[in-house]
Design a protein around this motif. Structure first.
Motif, PDB file in Angstrom:
ATOM      1  N   GLY A 176       6.918  14.561 -11.258  1.00 54.55           N
ATOM      2  CA  GLY A 176       5.749  14.383 -10.401  1.00 54.55           C
ATOM      3  C   GLY A 176       5.493  12.921 -10.098  1.00 54.55           C
ATOM      4  N   TYR A 177       5.712  12.082 -11.089  1.00 54.77           N
ATOM      5  CA  TYR A 177       5.511  10.651 -10.903  1.00 54.77           C
ATOM      6  C   TYR A 177       6.499  10.087  -9.885  1.00 54.77           C
ATOM      7  CZ  TYR A 177       5.948   5.660 -11.961  1.00 54.77           C
ATOM      8  OH  TYR A 177       6.048   4.299 -11.866  1.00 54.77           O
ATOM      9  N   LYS A 178       7.745  10.494  -9.959  1.00 55.79           N
ATOM     10  CA  LYS A 178       8.741  10.001  -9.009  1.00 55.79           C
ATOM     11  C   LYS A 178       8.395  10.414  -7.576  1.00 55.79           C
ATOM     12  CE  LYS A 178      12.430  11.574 -11.153  1.00 55.79           C
ATOM     13  NZ  LYS A 178      13.856  11.850 -11.422  1.00 55.79           N
TER      14      LYS A 178
ATOM     15  N   ASP B 274       4.797  -1.350 -10.643  1.00 55.65           N
ATOM     16  CA  ASP B 274       3.619  -2.174 -10.880  1.00 55.65           C
ATOM     17  C   ASP B 274       2.746  -2.060  -9.632  1.00 55.65           C
ATOM     18  OD1 ASP B 274       1.714  -4.100 -11.409  1.00 55.65           O
ATOM     19  OD2 ASP B 274       3.077  -5.797 -11.302  1.00 55.65           O
ATOM     20  N   ASP B 275       1.725  -1.220  -9.607  1.00 55.68           N
ATOM     21  CA  ASP B 275       1.151  -0.603 -10.779  1.00 55.68           C
ATOM     22  C   ASP B 275       1.013   0.904 -10.554  1.00 55.68           C
ATOM     23  OD1 ASP B 275      -0.129  -0.578 -13.349  1.00 55.68           O
ATOM     24  OD2 ASP B 275      -2.070  -0.627 -12.390  1.00 55.68           O
ATOM     25  N   HIS B 276       1.922   1.469  -9.744  1.00 52.78           N
ATOM     26  CA  HIS B 276       1.820   2.895  -9.475  1.00 52.78           C
ATOM     27  C   HIS B 276       2.020   3.727 -10.733  1.00 52.78           C
ATOM     28  CE1 HIS B 276       2.011   1.477  -5.390  1.00 52.78           C
ATOM     29  NE2 HIS B 276       1.880   2.703  -4.912  1.00 52.78           N
ATOM     30  N   VAL B 277       2.768   3.181 -11.707  1.00 59.27           N
ATOM     31  CA  VAL B 277       2.975   3.935 -12.942  1.00 59.27           C
ATOM     32  C   VAL B 277       1.654   4.153 -13.671  1.00 59.27           C
ATOM     33  CG1 VAL B 277       3.534   1.868 -14.302  1.00 59.27           C
ATOM     34  CG2 VAL B 277       4.370   4.097 -15.035  1.00 59.27           C
ATOM     35  N   CYS B 278       0.774   3.147 -13.662  1.00 59.01           N
ATOM     36  CA  CYS B 278      -0.528   3.288 -14.315  1.00 59.01           C
ATOM     37  C   CYS B 278      -1.540   3.985 -13.404  1.00 59.01           C
ATOM     38  CB  CYS B 278      -1.060   1.925 -14.743  1.00 59.01           C
ATOM     39  SG  CYS B 278      -0.038   1.100 -15.979  1.00 59.01           S
ATOM     40  N   ALA B 279      -1.423   3.761 -12.097  1.00 63.36           N
ATOM     41  CA  ALA B 279      -2.319   4.431 -11.161  1.00 63.36           C
ATOM     42  C   ALA B 279      -2.142   5.945 -11.235  1.00 63.36           C
ATOM     43  CB  ALA B 279      -2.068   3.934  -9.739  1.00 63.36           C
TER      44      ALA B 279
ATOM     45  N   MET C  92      15.153   6.655 -18.173  1.00 62.25           N
ATOM     46  CA  MET C  92      14.317   5.672 -17.494  1.00 62.25           C
ATOM     47  C   MET C  92      14.111   6.051 -16.034  1.00 62.25           C
ATOM     48  SD  MET C  92      16.107   2.277 -19.171  1.00 62.25           S
ATOM     49  CE  MET C  92      17.745   3.016 -19.163  1.00 62.25           C
ATOM     50  N   VAL C  93      13.079   5.455 -15.445  1.00 66.16           N
ATOM     51  CA  VAL C  93      12.786   5.624 -14.022  1.00 66.16           C
ATOM     52  C   VAL C  93      12.994   4.282 -13.333  1.00 66.16           C
ATOM     53  CG1 VAL C  93      11.000   6.119 -12.292  1.00 66.16           C
ATOM     54  CG2 VAL C  93      11.117   7.473 -14.394  1.00 66.16           C
TER      55      VAL C  93
ATOM     56  N   LEU D  44      -4.912   8.593 -12.581  1.00 63.92           N
ATOM     57  CA  LEU D  44      -5.321   9.698 -11.714  1.00 63.92           C
ATOM     58  C   LEU D  44      -5.091  11.042 -12.386  1.00 63.92           C
ATOM     59  CD1 LEU D  44      -6.138  10.810  -8.871  1.00 63.92           C
ATOM     60  CD2 LEU D  44      -3.691  10.727  -8.311  1.00 63.92           C
ATOM     61  N   MET D  45      -3.887  11.274 -12.888  1.00 65.93           N
ATOM     62  CA  MET D  45      -3.574  12.569 -13.476  1.00 65.93           C
ATOM     63  C   MET D  45      -4.303  12.770 -14.796  1.00 65.93           C
ATOM     64  SD  MET D  45      -1.850  13.801 -11.103  1.00 65.93           S
ATOM     65  CE  MET D  45      -1.547  15.370 -11.910  1.00 65.93           C
TER      66      MET D  45
END
Length: 467
Positions: free
Chosen positions: A40-42, A271-276, A264-265, A280-281
């Motif tokens: 989902g993150y990708k 930076d910083d969509h991984v934390c965004a 790994m992805v 959110l989720m």
């Protein structure tokens, strides 16, 4: 083993902090959940290369979970889910808890802008029979990394009649890409002798966008005209419309698994969509909600968090104040009892560049989300330095919820530094600490994260929202 040595080993086990790879402690069920989360993150990474797209994608995910637009003056009760779209460039979401807002809110703050190349107001020109576009880099980049990288154009154009056109060229199947070719090594002798900081100039980051002249044309402007004609036929825009446009050049490739073990992805904009995405989720998936949970996905962090969509904007205060008004609560009272996890990435220890890290105080891949008590530069300049009480509060929550975590600094004390939105939250009298995913190659066109760290950042945010 002698009794004395056995006692020593037991004492060591009781008192030493043993920093292990997360894979040494998680089970297959967690690995399956991690892999599902990262898929989902990708997709989010692919759908949200610029902040406008991130806001749009986040709203779609939120609405699927029952969130509705917040309208000032609407009545709210426990369990209600609302969001406020700030000019399509930042987003605030809230789930109303059972407790009064006088007890504060649980905040997850991340940002959705990333380093990139922005087109200048007058971008299109030609030189050497090549149509080109001038750019102005955004955020902290290492300029050479953006050379010979296939790029896509993303953004928005507002035409003189007020209509808006979305631009996305280079990411769809069959799309062309644009590029800034690097200098061939055969002619780079002088350049190679310069320091990296001066060998590559921002004014030379000019995109190659075409090399075909307009049919049956003569003189100057033939190559520029061909490109402008294509854009006019496809989007109905003229050269003047670039004056009211926000168009960015970003890497033209999708998120992929990295490593033969797919652990790994790799993607642009982590930076910083991984934390965004984790923030959110975490809010969307939180199950028990005593306090109100608030997620802000801010803009402009990479250039100082200024402007109406940045974390220094009063937009956040206004949104929380409007929520407080529904309960007759003072904003000041709400803020002084609130907590914020400033969710931004940190540097992951890279053995290829070990000299800039303190190995005893670094984030290592797949050890989980990384807490950062302070950021800033050198003497902690420009930092939010979280108190021991705040660190203890977060530590307890993570331990109680099975979140794998570590504490680290960005690098060696005098090696450099950086900042996040944390100080702007703490300036509001909100207890704040940084926590995020360790990243390899931060700010490069292709960044790398550990899947386990991505997942544990989500678990950390979810745990914060469930308080």
């Amino acid at each position: 083993m002698s009794e004395q040595k056995k006692a020593w080993e037991e004492r060591k086990q009781a008192l030493f902090l043993d920093k292990k790879s997360g894979y040494d402690v998680i089970d297959e069920k967690t690995i399956d959940a991690m892999n599902e989360y990262c898929e989902g993150y990708k997709k989010f990474l692919d759908d949200a290369k610029i902040e406008r797209e991130a806001v749009k994608a986040a709203i779609a995910l939120a609405e699927a979970k029952g969130f509705v637009p917040f309208v000032r003056g609407m009545s709210l009760k426990a369990g209600d889910k609302v969001y406020y779209n700030n000019r399509n460039k930042s987003l605030m979401l809230a789930v109303i808890g059972e407790a009064s807002l006088a007890e504060g809110v649980q905040i997850g703050a991340a940002h959705v802008d990333s380093p990139r190349l922005d087109l200048k107001p007058y971008p299109v020109y030609e030189d050497g029979d090549i149509a080109m576009m001038k750019t102005h880099y955004y955020g902290g980049i290492r300029k050479y990394q953006w050379l010979s990288t296939p790029m896509a154009l993303h953004g928005v154009v507002v035409r003189k009649d007020g209509t808006t056109v979305q631009i996305n060229i280079g990411d769809k199947p069959g799309d062309p890409v644009v590029v800034i070719p690097d200098l061939l090594p055969h002619l780079a002798g002088e350049q190679s002798g310069k320091p990296v900081s001066s060998a590559f100039e921002g004014e030379n980051l000019n995109l190659f966008v075409g090399s075909r002249p307009y049919p049956e044309s003569e003189g100057s402007g033939r190559f520029k005209l061909y490109v402008l004609d294509l854009l006019n036929k496809e989007y109905g825009i003229t050269e003047a419309d670039f004056l009211s446009a926000e168009i960015c050049a970003v890497p033209a490739y999708n998120a992929v698994d990295v490593g033969l073990d797919r652990s790994m992805v790799g993607a642009y904009g982590q930076d910083d969509h991984v934390c965004a995405y984790a923030s959110l989720m975490g809010l969307l998936d939180a199950e028990k909600r005593h306090k109100t949970g608030v997620c802000i996905l801010a803009d402009k962090e990479e250039v100082g968090s200024m402007g109406v969509s940045g974390m220094q904007s009063d937009a956040f205060d206004t949104f929380i104040s409007d929520l407080c008004d529904t309960q007759g609560v003072s904003l000041k009272e709400c803020f002084e009892h609130s907590f914020c996890l400033s969710s931004d990435v940190t540097a992951c220890y890279d053995p290829n560049y070990a000299g800039v890290y303190d190995p005893r105080n670094s984030s290592y891949i797949n050890q989980g989300v990384s807490l950062c008590k302070y950021t800033g530069s050198r003497g902690k300049g420009g930092c939010n330095d979280a108190s021991a009480e705040v660190m203890g509060y977060v530590r307890r929550i993570f331990e109680e919820n099975g979140v794998l975590w570590s504490v680290a600094e960005l690098g060696k004390v005098d090696a450099g530094g950086g900042g996040t939105v944390a100080l702007y939250m703490s300036n509001r009298n909100i207890d704040t600490v940084d926590a995020g995913t360790p990243v390899l190659g931060m700010h490069a066109p292709f960044e790398v994260t550990g899947k386990l760290d991505c997942y544990m950042t989500y678990r950390a945010m979810k745990a914060i929202f469930e308080q």
